[in-house]
Scaffold this motif. Structure first.
Motif, PDB file in Angstrom:
ATOM      1  N   LYS A   1       0.838  -1.203   0.000  1.00 22.67           N
ATOM      2  CA  LYS A   1       0.000   0.000   0.000  1.00 22.67           C
ATOM      3  C   LYS A   1       0.873   1.253   0.000  1.00 22.67           C
ATOM      4  O   LYS A   1       0.624   2.205  -0.759  1.00 22.67           O
ATOM      5  CB  LYS A   1      -0.921  -0.001   1.216  1.00 22.67           C
ATOM      6  CG  LYS A   1      -1.778   1.245   1.354  1.00 22.67           C
ATOM      7  CD  LYS A   1      -2.602   1.198   2.635  1.00 22.67           C
ATOM      8  CE  LYS A   1      -3.393   2.473   2.843  1.00 22.67           C
ATOM      9  NZ  LYS A   1      -4.163   2.438   4.127  1.00 22.67           N
TER      10      LYS A   1
ATOM     11  N   ARG B   1       2.389   1.832  -3.435  1.00 22.16           N
ATOM     12  CA  ARG B   1       1.423   2.362  -4.408  1.00 22.16           C
ATOM     13  C   ARG B   1       1.145   3.841  -4.141  1.00 22.16           C
ATOM     14  O   ARG B   1       1.068   4.663  -5.068  1.00 22.16           O
ATOM     15  CB  ARG B   1       0.119   1.558  -4.360  1.00 22.16           C
ATOM     16  CG  ARG B   1      -0.902   2.009  -5.411  1.00 22.16           C
ATOM     17  CD  ARG B   1      -0.419   1.694  -6.821  1.00 22.16           C
ATOM     18  NE  ARG B   1      -1.151   2.428  -7.839  1.00 22.16           N
ATOM     19  CZ  ARG B   1      -0.721   3.543  -8.435  1.00 22.16           C
ATOM     20  NH1 ARG B   1       0.447   4.076  -8.106  1.00 22.16           N
ATOM     21  NH2 ARG B   1      -1.444   4.136  -9.352  1.00 22.16           N
TER      22      ARG B   1
ATOM     23  N   ARG C   1       3.664   1.570  -9.460  1.00 25.07           N
ATOM     24  CA  ARG C   1       2.619   0.682  -9.927  1.00 25.07           C
ATOM     25  C   ARG C   1       2.882  -0.730  -9.399  1.00 25.07           C
ATOM     26  O   ARG C   1       4.011  -1.231  -9.462  1.00 25.07           O
ATOM     27  CB  ARG C   1       2.568   0.651 -11.453  1.00 25.07           C
ATOM     28  CG  ARG C   1       1.886   1.856 -12.063  1.00 25.07           C
ATOM     29  CD  ARG C   1       0.389   1.799 -11.815  1.00 25.07           C
ATOM     30  NE  ARG C   1      -0.317   2.883 -12.471  1.00 25.07           N
ATOM     31  CZ  ARG C   1      -1.640   3.041 -12.453  1.00 25.07           C
ATOM     32  NH1 ARG C   1      -2.385   2.171 -11.809  1.00 25.07           N
ATOM     33  NH2 ARG C   1      -2.206   4.054 -13.059  1.00 25.07           N
ATOM     34  N   ILE C   2       1.830  -1.373  -8.888  1.00 21.67           N
ATOM     35  CA  ILE C   2       1.940  -2.745  -8.397  1.00 21.67           C
ATOM     36  C   ILE C   2       1.175  -3.643  -9.367  1.00 21.67           C
ATOM     37  O   ILE C   2      -0.014  -3.422  -9.626  1.00 21.67           O
ATOM     38  CB  ILE C   2       1.349  -2.897  -6.980  1.00 21.67           C
ATOM     39  CG1 ILE C   2       1.889  -1.801  -6.041  1.00 21.67           C
ATOM     40  CG2 ILE C   2       1.667  -4.287  -6.437  1.00 21.67           C
ATOM     41  CD1 ILE C   2       3.377  -1.826  -5.807  1.00 21.67           C
TER      42      ILE C   2
ATOM     43  N   LEU D   1      -4.289  -4.327  -4.677  1.00 22.13           N
ATOM     44  CA  LEU D   1      -2.927  -3.849  -4.924  1.00 22.13           C
ATOM     45  C   LEU D   1      -2.891  -2.600  -5.798  1.00 22.13           C
ATOM     46  O   LEU D   1      -2.130  -1.677  -5.541  1.00 22.13           O
ATOM     47  CB  LEU D   1      -2.101  -4.953  -5.592  1.00 22.13           C
ATOM     48  CG  LEU D   1      -1.754  -6.166  -4.735  1.00 22.13           C
ATOM     49  CD1 LEU D   1      -1.150  -7.253  -5.609  1.00 22.13           C
ATOM     50  CD2 LEU D   1      -0.811  -5.792  -3.612  1.00 22.13           C
ATOM     51  N   ASP D   2      -3.699  -2.585  -6.861  1.00 21.95           N
ATOM     52  CA  ASP D   2      -3.681  -1.461  -7.812  1.00 21.95           C
ATOM     53  C   ASP D   2      -5.020  -1.474  -8.542  1.00 21.95           C
ATOM     54  O   ASP D   2      -5.164  -2.086  -9.607  1.00 21.95           O
ATOM     55  CB  ASP D   2      -2.518  -1.624  -8.790  1.00 21.95           C
ATOM     56  CG  ASP D   2      -2.104  -0.304  -9.434  1.00 21.95           C
ATOM     57  OD1 ASP D   2      -2.969   0.584  -9.564  1.00 21.95           O
ATOM     58  OD2 ASP D   2      -0.924  -0.163  -9.800  1.00 21.95           O
TER      59      ASP D   2
ATOM     60  N   GLY E   1      -5.240  -0.577 -12.302  1.00 18.66           N
ATOM     61  CA  GLY E   1      -4.054  -0.946 -13.057  1.00 18.66           C
ATOM     62  C   GLY E   1      -4.215  -2.191 -13.904  1.00 18.66           C
ATOM     63  O   GLY E   1      -5.219  -2.903 -13.854  1.00 18.66           O
TER      64      GLY E   1
END
Length: 264
Positions: A29, A32, A37-38, A57-58, A61
């Protein structure tokens, strides 16, 4: 800081209890929020637990599923996935029925398995989806991958068999330690090819990208990034492909990798 961290699931994000440690979530976290970017980079499909992980996570994304066969933007469902040619799919299904090995077939969002054994039921639970056996060729939409579920004792025999036009990705899960998962994609489709595409979508330099993994199926990804990281529980192929090494999954080794990415 690095621009992107790619994270394997089984044996990297998720440990023996099929859980993600709170400190791992917190570290990811923070990364990010800092602008990194994860990217989830898993052999699992974009359903159930893996989809939940990716969204956490993202959430807006791109993420890599099914060993590179599925590339999905999880907020919109946009897909840049790679089809498994139908003739090769039919050949796999015929082989599975003749040998009575467990085979699964996948689209981006659905999967099929004909086997009704406890192994198949346990895998559905691991994925976080209902266990509903069905014909392997009954999926609607584009099939992107198949997967063998075999005992480890059958590994050498399976990997020595011809799979013309296909690429095999052996992997394990600490949640099902007696089962080897051998994912099957079109030749040339793997985690490494998918990470190249995702980095391109974002306009990132692969030299500023990290991949964290633990298995044979992570090697193609470890080989294309500037920061290849192996978990402490990684197999020999992943360890050999990595430049950096961290602790094992159950001791939060992924936190060490994130800390490295934040400093570089």
């Amino acid at each position: 800081m690095l621009q992107m961290i790619c994270v394997d699931v089984d044996g990297t994000l998720v440990g023996t209890g099929n859980q993600v440690l709170p400190e791992v979530w917190e570290a990811l976290k923070d990364a990010r929020l800092a602008g990194i970017r994860i990217v989830l980079c898993s052999g699992r499909p974009a359903v159930g637990h893996a989809l939940e992980y990716a969204k956490r996570l993202d959430p807006d994304g791109w993420h890599v599923f099914q060993n590179g066969a599925s590339i999905v933007k999880v907020d919109t469902g946009e897909s840049r996935s790679e089809e498994l040619p139908h003739d090769l799919l039919v050949g796999l299904v015929e082989k599975a029925r003749a040998t009575e090995r467990i085979l699964e077939t996948y689209t981006d969002r659905e999967y099929a398995v004909e086997d009704t054994s406890p192994v198949s039921a346990e895998h559905a639970k691991l994925l976080g989806v209902p266990f509903q056996p069905r014909d392997l060729l009954s999926l609607s939409g584009m099939v992107v991958r198949a997967q063998w579920l075999i005992p480890y004792a059958e590994k050498d025999a399976l990997l020595s068999e011809a799979h013309d036009g296909l690429q095999l990705h052996p992997a394990s899960s600490p949640v099902m330690p007696q089962t080897l998962f051998v994912s099957v994609t079109r030749d040339g489709v793997n985690k490494g090819s998918a990470i190249r595409k995702v980095a391109g979508f974002y306009g990132f330099d692969l030299g500023r990208v990290m991949m964290v993994g633990d298995g044979h199926n992570d090697v193609t990804a470890l080989e294309v990034v500037g920061y290849p990281v192996a978990m402490g529980n990684a197999d020999k192929e992943a360890r050999a492909a990595a430049k950096y090494h961290v602790g094992d999954v159950d001791s939060g080794g992924l936190v060490e990798a994130v800390e490295l990415a934040m400093k570089e």
